[in-house]
Design an enzyme around this catalytic site. Structure first.
Site, PDB file in Angstrom:
ATOM      1  N   ASP A 140     -27.094  40.468 -61.706  1.00  0.00           N
ATOM      2  CA  ASP A 140     -28.135  39.469 -61.964  1.00  0.00           C
ATOM      3  C   ASP A 140     -27.877  38.740 -63.269  1.00  0.00           C
ATOM      4  O   ASP A 140     -26.780  38.805 -63.832  1.00  0.00           O
ATOM      5  CB  ASP A 140     -29.511  40.141 -61.965  1.00  0.00           C
ATOM      6  CG  ASP A 140     -30.582  39.241 -61.376  1.00  0.00           C
ATOM      7  OD1 ASP A 140     -31.012  38.303 -62.061  1.00  0.00           O
ATOM      8  OD2 ASP A 140     -30.984  39.461 -60.221  1.00  0.00           O
ATOM      9  N   HIS A 186     -34.773  37.746 -65.796  1.00  0.00           N
ATOM     10  CA  HIS A 186     -34.749  37.631 -64.343  1.00  0.00           C
ATOM     11  C   HIS A 186     -34.379  38.953 -63.681  1.00  0.00           C
ATOM     12  O   HIS A 186     -35.033  39.408 -62.737  1.00  0.00           O
ATOM     13  CB  HIS A 186     -33.768  36.537 -63.924  1.00  0.00           C
ATOM     14  CG  HIS A 186     -33.789  36.206 -62.475  1.00  0.00           C
ATOM     15  ND1 HIS A 186     -32.962  36.826 -61.556  1.00  0.00           N
ATOM     16  CD2 HIS A 186     -34.524  35.319 -61.774  1.00  0.00           C
ATOM     17  CE1 HIS A 186     -33.199  36.334 -60.354  1.00  0.00           C
ATOM     18  NE2 HIS A 186     -34.136  35.409 -60.458  1.00  0.00           N
ATOM     19  N   SER A 355     -35.405  35.556 -54.811  1.00  0.00           N
ATOM     20  CA  SER A 355     -34.967  36.587 -55.756  1.00  0.00           C
ATOM     21  C   SER A 355     -35.855  37.817 -55.678  1.00  0.00           C
ATOM     22  O   SER A 355     -35.408  38.929 -55.985  1.00  0.00           O
ATOM     23  CB  SER A 355     -35.018  36.051 -57.192  1.00  0.00           C
ATOM     24  OG  SER A 355     -33.974  35.165 -57.452  1.00  0.00           O
TER      25      SER A 355
END
Length: 497
Positions: A140, A186, A355
């Protein structure tokens, strides 16, 4: 002359030396899946070829033993020289860029519990499955302050974070308190969707709360550099060497690179990119299951389709639905109609990007692997597909639909065979009517949705109807050959004659 980055594909490899080339954990993973313990792709690239590149003045930025390749920057004259080198099989330019599949809407953890509820988790929870002992990799953008998140603290406190490598800034490996870009949280949010569990608040936001984790940062969001493709491949090879069984990534290549002429085109999302080849090799040769977010270009009329490597054959590509109707979220990318296989594979709820739907499914896969460690990636993917609510009538909007965790567990344990209750109905004429009064649980199972299709899988129109309708009348559209009718738990495939 301007330089461009290239994969330099070598013509061969040296003979393997004595002893294993991968870890004992990787060998055990292959043994369980009846894969060859020794594979040519495990062998390192020929050092003499790397030396030759250095002698020619090239700086090698990445090396891939799987692809038998190195990455260099070269101008047109240098490209011609390389192509004539005796040790080079071919050169492939690196195009495209990585971008996390997120939208501008901030991620809100309370939405994730809705995704777990949508998957009907009761059987998983009753069995006490938490992904215990399963090695899970996450590739990621960053994991900023992950140890401080209440839902992730047990992972760090109980030693279930096994390794973290930062391929963008190696000096930051094992560091969670430094942020280089705004997107460095994230991966933290993705991890919450995969494994989040806050014992004090009694909040479960991910299925795999007791898996072992291997984290890789491969994306730096304040620049759109093609080097991140190399980082991804290196991270995948690193995880395989450690015996990782299951990998989640919410990254993808597409459009938007700083140099527009180097962007991918939608028609290139056909599984042929080098990143797609690497993940396909991970699945087919290394016994790794990859779960990839479909992307958030569904509303982008110039793109719409999934990014790469979500286009790769063999990976489980996950899109996003809304919560009430289980229909495709507007932003969720669709599958290219030219692929010989279906994309996305499955979907689940996410409020702000695929995501955050992909890791929910990854968590489910970890629990299934805990229940049956011998499952191959192909078997596991098939189980999740067959447990989904539209199966076998998949489409390029939502794949086979929303998985049912209880059904998936029964299939994983061999306690059941796929019980396809969904029916195919051949319709003559231009209308079809159906009374909904005989169907219970419509609102709790996605409401009423019609997928109007120009082929068995290509959606031309997604139509949401009121779940209070007593009668549905479907009028055939021009060019419509198939219609999937979702009436809560009942699914019918209309085939127009």
């Amino acid at each position: 002359m301007a330089q461009q980055r290239y994969w330099v594909i070598f013509k061969d490899k040296p003979a393997a030396g004595p002893g294993p080339l991968v870890s004992a954990a990787a060998l055990e993973k292959r043994r369980l899946q009846n894969l060859p313990p020794a594979q040519p792709s495990d062998q390192p690239v020929h050092p003499a070829y790397l030396d030759s590149l250095a002698q020619k003045g090239f700086t090698v930025t990445s090396v891939s033993k799987w692809l038998n390749a190195a990455v260099v920057a070269a101008n047109p004259a240098q490209v011609k020289s390389l192509e004539q080198s005796s040790f080079v099989r071919e050169l492939k330019p690196i195009t495209g860029y990585f971008t996390p599949t997120q939208t501008s809407t901030p991620y809100k953890p309370q939405y994730v519990s809705k995704a777990l509820t949508q998957l009907k988790p009761e059987a998983i929870l009753a069995a006490g499955l938490t992904g215990r002992g399963v090695k899970v990799g996450v590739i990621d953008a960053g994991f900023f302050e992950a140890p401080k998140k209440a839902g992730l603290q047990p992972i760090f406190e109980n030693g279930r974070l096994k390794a973290f490598r930062d391929f963008v800034t190696p000096a930051l490996s094992q560091t969670y308190h430094k942020r280089e870009t705004y997107m460095d949280s994230h991966g933290t949010d993705v991890l919450l969707c995969l494994a989040g569990s806050d014992p004090k608040a009694r909040v479960l936001s991910g299925f795999a709360s007791e898996a072992d984790f291997y984290l890789a940062r491969t994306d730096q969001s304040n620049r759109e550099s093609r080097v991140e493709e190399e980082y991804f491949v290196r991270a995948l090879e690193w995880m395989d060497s450690l015996g990782v069984q299951l990998v989640n990534s919410s990254l993808g290549y597409g459009t938007g690179f700083d140099k527009p002429e180097e962007n991918y085109r939608p028609e290139q999302m056909d599984g042929s990119s080098y990143i797609a080849r690497a993940v396909q090799m991970a699945v087919e040769q290394k016994g790794m299951m990859l779960v990839i977010a479909a992307g958030n270009d569904g509303s982008n009329k110039k793109w719409q389709v999934v990014n790469t490597p979500a286009d790769a054959a063999g990976v489980l590509t996950v899109g996003a639905t809304d919560y009430s109707t289980w229909s495709k979220q507007g932003y969720s990318s669709i599958g290219p109609t030219f692929l010989p296989y279906l994309k996305p594979d499955v979907v689940c709820f996410a409020a702000s990007g695929t995501s955050f739907s992909a890791p929910v499914i990854t968590g489910l896969a970890a629990c299934l692997l805990e229940a049956n460690p011998a499952l191959s990636p192909q078997q596991l993917t098939s189980i999740i597909q067959k447990s989904s609510h539209l199966y076998p009538f998949g489409n390029n909007y939502v794949g086979y639909g929303v998985p049912d965790a209880g059904k998936a567990l029964e299939l994983a344990l061999g306690l059941a065979t796929p019980n396809v209750v969904n029916a195919m109905i051949r319709v003559t004429g231009k209308t079809f009517s159906f009374m909904t009064s005989a169907v219970s649980g419509i609102q709790e199972n996605g409401g009423i949705v019609l997928y109007r299709k120009a082929s068995p899988t290509r959606v031309i129109h997604q139509q949401k109807l009121s779940s209070r309708l007593k009668k549905i009348v479907v009028k055939r559209l021009p060019g419509e050959t198939h219609t999937t009718m979702q009436v809560g738990p009942k699914v019918m495939e209309l085939v127009w004659q």
